[in-house]
Design a protein around this motif. Structure first.
Motif, PDB file in Angstrom:
ATOM      1  N   ALA A  51       0.838  -1.204   0.000  1.00  0.00           N
ATOM      2  CA  ALA A  51       0.000   0.000   0.000  1.00  0.00           C
ATOM      3  C   ALA A  51       0.868   1.246   0.000  1.00  0.00           C
ATOM      4  O   ALA A  51       1.746   1.403   0.864  1.00  0.00           O
ATOM      5  CB  ALA A  51      -0.917   0.002   1.220  1.00  0.00           C
ATOM      6  N   PHE A  52       0.624   2.145  -0.955  1.00  0.00           N
ATOM      7  CA  PHE A  52       1.319   3.433  -0.994  1.00  0.00           C
ATOM      8  C   PHE A  52       0.593   4.415  -0.082  1.00  0.00           C
ATOM      9  O   PHE A  52      -0.636   4.505  -0.099  1.00  0.00           O
ATOM     10  CB  PHE A  52       1.376   3.970  -2.424  1.00  0.00           C
ATOM     11  CG  PHE A  52       2.332   3.217  -3.308  1.00  0.00           C
ATOM     12  CD1 PHE A  52       3.658   3.614  -3.399  1.00  0.00           C
ATOM     13  CD2 PHE A  52       1.915   2.107  -4.032  1.00  0.00           C
ATOM     14  CE1 PHE A  52       4.552   2.921  -4.199  1.00  0.00           C
ATOM     15  CE2 PHE A  52       2.804   1.407  -4.825  1.00  0.00           C
ATOM     16  CZ  PHE A  52       4.122   1.814  -4.910  1.00  0.00           C
ATOM     17  N   THR A  53       1.366   5.128   0.737  1.00  0.00           N
ATOM     18  CA  THR A  53       0.786   6.104   1.671  1.00  0.00           C
ATOM     19  C   THR A  53       1.162   7.539   1.318  1.00  0.00           C
ATOM     20  O   THR A  53       0.580   8.481   1.871  1.00  0.00           O
ATOM     21  CB  THR A  53       1.260   5.794   3.101  1.00  0.00           C
ATOM     22  OG1 THR A  53       2.703   5.820   3.143  1.00  0.00           O
ATOM     23  CG2 THR A  53       0.782   4.415   3.546  1.00  0.00           C
ATOM     24  N   TYR A  54       2.163   7.708   0.447  1.00  0.00           N
ATOM     25  CA  TYR A  54       2.611   9.037   0.022  1.00  0.00           C
ATOM     26  C   TYR A  54       3.195   8.928  -1.379  1.00  0.00           C
ATOM     27  O   TYR A  54       3.885   7.951  -1.682  1.00  0.00           O
ATOM     28  CB  TYR A  54       3.681   9.569   0.993  1.00  0.00           C
ATOM     29  CG  TYR A  54       4.364  10.830   0.520  1.00  0.00           C
ATOM     30  CD1 TYR A  54       3.790  12.076   0.729  1.00  0.00           C
ATOM     31  CD2 TYR A  54       5.584  10.763  -0.168  1.00  0.00           C
ATOM     32  CE1 TYR A  54       4.420  13.229   0.280  1.00  0.00           C
ATOM     33  CE2 TYR A  54       6.206  11.917  -0.621  1.00  0.00           C
ATOM     34  CZ  TYR A  54       5.624  13.141  -0.394  1.00  0.00           C
ATOM     35  OH  TYR A  54       6.234  14.279  -0.852  1.00  0.00           O
ATOM     36  N   PRO A  55       2.915   9.843  -2.281  1.00  0.00           N
ATOM     37  CA  PRO A  55       2.103  11.055  -2.164  1.00  0.00           C
ATOM     38  C   PRO A  55       0.599  10.802  -2.342  1.00  0.00           C
ATOM     39  O   PRO A  55      -0.204  11.708  -2.139  1.00  0.00           O
ATOM     40  CB  PRO A  55       2.642  11.938  -3.286  1.00  0.00           C
ATOM     41  CG  PRO A  55       3.056  10.948  -4.339  1.00  0.00           C
ATOM     42  CD  PRO A  55       3.580   9.760  -3.587  1.00  0.00           C
ATOM     43  N   VAL A  56       0.254   9.578  -2.744  1.00  0.00           N
ATOM     44  CA  VAL A  56      -1.157   9.203  -2.860  1.00  0.00           C
ATOM     45  C   VAL A  56      -1.375   7.949  -2.030  1.00  0.00           C
ATOM     46  O   VAL A  56      -0.437   7.221  -1.708  1.00  0.00           O
ATOM     47  CB  VAL A  56      -1.551   8.941  -4.337  1.00  0.00           C
ATOM     48  CG1 VAL A  56      -1.411  10.210  -5.168  1.00  0.00           C
ATOM     49  CG2 VAL A  56      -0.703   7.814  -4.923  1.00  0.00           C
ATOM     50  N   SER A 179      16.686   4.662 -12.454  1.00  0.00           N
ATOM     51  CA  SER A 179      17.398   5.473 -11.455  1.00  0.00           C
ATOM     52  C   SER A 179      16.605   5.635 -10.159  1.00  0.00           C
ATOM     53  O   SER A 179      17.102   6.251  -9.213  1.00  0.00           O
ATOM     54  CB  SER A 179      17.708   6.858 -12.030  1.00  0.00           C
ATOM     55  OG  SER A 179      18.510   6.749 -13.190  1.00  0.00           O
ATOM     56  N   ILE A 180      15.401   5.102 -10.109  1.00  0.00           N
ATOM     57  CA  ILE A 180      14.583   5.201  -8.906  1.00  0.00           C
ATOM     58  C   ILE A 180      14.969   4.073  -7.952  1.00  0.00           C
ATOM     59  O   ILE A 180      15.017   2.903  -8.339  1.00  0.00           O
ATOM     60  CB  ILE A 180      13.082   5.127  -9.250  1.00  0.00           C
ATOM     61  CG1 ILE A 180      12.673   6.369 -10.053  1.00  0.00           C
ATOM     62  CG2 ILE A 180      12.240   5.020  -7.984  1.00  0.00           C
ATOM     63  CD1 ILE A 180      11.233   6.344 -10.535  1.00  0.00           C
ATOM     64  N   ALA A 181      15.278   4.426  -6.705  1.00  0.00           N
ATOM     65  CA  ALA A 181      15.731   3.443  -5.716  1.00  0.00           C
ATOM     66  C   ALA A 181      14.709   3.293  -4.591  1.00  0.00           C
ATOM     67  O   ALA A 181      14.072   4.272  -4.191  1.00  0.00           O
ATOM     68  CB  ALA A 181      17.072   3.854  -5.129  1.00  0.00           C
ATOM     69  N   THR A 182      14.577   2.075  -4.093  1.00  0.00           N
ATOM     70  CA  THR A 182      13.668   1.799  -2.981  1.00  0.00           C
ATOM     71  C   THR A 182      14.414   1.040  -1.892  1.00  0.00           C
ATOM     72  O   THR A 182      15.135   0.081  -2.173  1.00  0.00           O
ATOM     73  CB  THR A 182      12.450   0.969  -3.442  1.00  0.00           C
ATOM     74  OG1 THR A 182      11.704   1.721  -4.410  1.00  0.00           O
ATOM     75  CG2 THR A 182      11.536   0.647  -2.265  1.00  0.00           C
ATOM     76  N   GLY A 229      18.040  11.250  -4.010  1.00  0.00           N
ATOM     77  CA  GLY A 229      17.892  11.790  -2.668  1.00  0.00           C
ATOM     78  C   GLY A 229      16.536  12.408  -2.367  1.00  0.00           C
ATOM     79  O   GLY A 229      16.240  12.716  -1.205  1.00  0.00           O
ATOM     80  N   THR A 230      15.718  12.593  -3.358  1.00  0.00           N
ATOM     81  CA  THR A 230      14.384  13.165  -3.156  1.00  0.00           C
ATOM     82  C   THR A 230      13.367  12.051  -2.978  1.00  0.00           C
ATOM     83  O   THR A 230      13.298  11.120  -3.795  1.00  0.00           O
ATOM     84  CB  THR A 230      13.974  14.037  -4.357  1.00  0.00           C
ATOM     85  OG1 THR A 230      14.925  15.092  -4.523  1.00  0.00           O
ATOM     86  CG2 THR A 230      12.583  14.631  -4.146  1.00  0.00           C
ATOM     87  N   VAL A 231      12.578  12.141  -1.911  1.00  0.00           N
ATOM     88  CA  VAL A 231      11.580  11.110  -1.640  1.00  0.00           C
ATOM     89  C   VAL A 231      10.416  11.251  -2.620  1.00  0.00           C
ATOM     90  O   VAL A 231       9.764  12.298  -2.681  1.00  0.00           O
ATOM     91  CB  VAL A 231      11.059  11.202  -0.193  1.00  0.00           C
ATOM     92  CG1 VAL A 231       9.951  10.188   0.044  1.00  0.00           C
ATOM     93  CG2 VAL A 231      12.202  10.974   0.793  1.00  0.00           C
ATOM     94  N   LEU A 232      10.172  10.188  -3.379  1.00  0.00           N
ATOM     95  CA  LEU A 232       9.069  10.183  -4.333  1.00  0.00           C
ATOM     96  C   LEU A 232       7.817   9.532  -3.743  1.00  0.00           C
ATOM     97  O   LEU A 232       6.694   9.946  -4.050  1.00  0.00           O
ATOM     98  CB  LEU A 232       9.462   9.426  -5.609  1.00  0.00           C
ATOM     99  CG  LEU A 232      10.614   9.989  -6.428  1.00  0.00           C
ATOM    100  CD1 LEU A 232      10.860   9.102  -7.653  1.00  0.00           C
ATOM    101  CD2 LEU A 232      10.310  11.418  -6.867  1.00  0.00           C
ATOM    102  N   ALA A 233       8.025   8.500  -2.921  1.00  0.00           N
ATOM    103  CA  ALA A 233       6.863   7.771  -2.413  1.00  0.00           C
ATOM    104  C   ALA A 233       7.233   6.982  -1.171  1.00  0.00           C
ATOM    105  O   ALA A 233       8.404   6.676  -0.926  1.00  0.00           O
ATOM    106  CB  ALA A 233       6.322   6.830  -3.483  1.00  0.00           C
TER     107      ALA A 233
END
Length: 254
Positions: A51-56, A179-182, A229-233
């Motif tokens: 479940a995604f809680t941010y940004p949606v 390039s998106i890291a989790t 370094g920017t939080v996407l989700a």
């Protein structure tokens, strides 16, 4: 007087001889038994959807994760407070759990892995008496579980990145996905343990032991997805492990 002294001396000598001649009681009050052996951990696993809680706030109701069985070296320290009551500490080499995708995540395969640290304190009751060679036992206690070295596979990270790009509705280009890291953080906490087993005296100081333990265990996995370094989700899921732990070991009494 000399005769009385001679009698006392004989009694003392016989008492001392009796002390040395008396058999040492196995697994009796004051004994310390150390067991070392193989532990097989078989989770009875399940999970909530990712479940995604941010940004949606959005979840994939078909997604899930499972935990593979694993093995490790176990060590159990047993102190016989009485002939029957035992205080025990279960330790060992931290096992590595591997997670795999289920449902809509099945195509990802392996999701990631983590090491589990779970020192356990138990109280056991051994049936029979100190002279019994075969002694079944039951017990219960608590373990404190925490995780380290949590790593997610690139396949799973790209899958999450693709989901975030899709949720952005065109705000993020698909070219960003590689390039998106989790990363993930697994929650720690206490869990109850029940155990049962049997100990068999092979010789004066050596024992064969087998036990089966059940741990009521679940943990929350919190995922953070970033780009440079920017939080996407942010997202999460709850993993239920509830493992059965089979422990076959050899023990030595000190």
């Amino acid at each position: 007087m000399q005769q009385k002294f001679a009698v006392v001396s004989k009694i003392a000598a016989l008492s001392l001889f009796a002390c040395f001649a008396a058999p040492v009681m196995a697994q009796s009050a004051g004994s310390v038994v150390v067991n070392v052996g193989w532990a097989h951990i078989a989770p009875n696993d399940s999970s909530t959807p990712l479940a995604f809680t941010y940004p949606v706030q959005k979840s994939d109701p078909l997604s899930g994760a499972g935990v593979d069985a694993t093995n490790t070296l176990g060590v159990a320290l047993n102190y016989f407070y009485t002939d029957n009551v035992v205080f025990a500490a279960d330790l060992g080499v931290p096992p590595t759990y591997k997670l795999h995708g289920e449902g809509s995540l099945a195509s990802v395969g392996e999701i990631g892995d983590a090491k589990q640290w779970a020192p356990t304190a138990l109280v056991k009751y051994f049936f029979g008496n100190s002279k019994s060679k075969l002694r079944p036992y039951l017990g219960g206690g608590v373990t404190y579980v925490r995780y380290s070295d949590v790593e997610l596979t690139s396949a799973f990270q790209q899958r999450v990145g693709g989901t975030i790009v899709a949720l952005s509705q065109g705000k993020l280009p698909a070219s960003l996905i590689p390039s998106i890291a989790t990363s993930a953080d697994l929650g720690s906490g206490f869990a109850p343990v029940i155990t049962g087993g049997v100990s068999y005296e092979v010789s004066d100081n050596w024992y064969a032991n087998f036990s089966l333990s059940y741990v009521k265990l679940k943990t929350e996995a919190n995922l953070t997805t970033t780009y440079k370094g920017t939080v996407l989700a942010k997202s999460n899921t709850t993993l239920t492990l509830d493992p059965l732990v089979a422990f076959a070991s050899v023990g030595y009494r000190f």
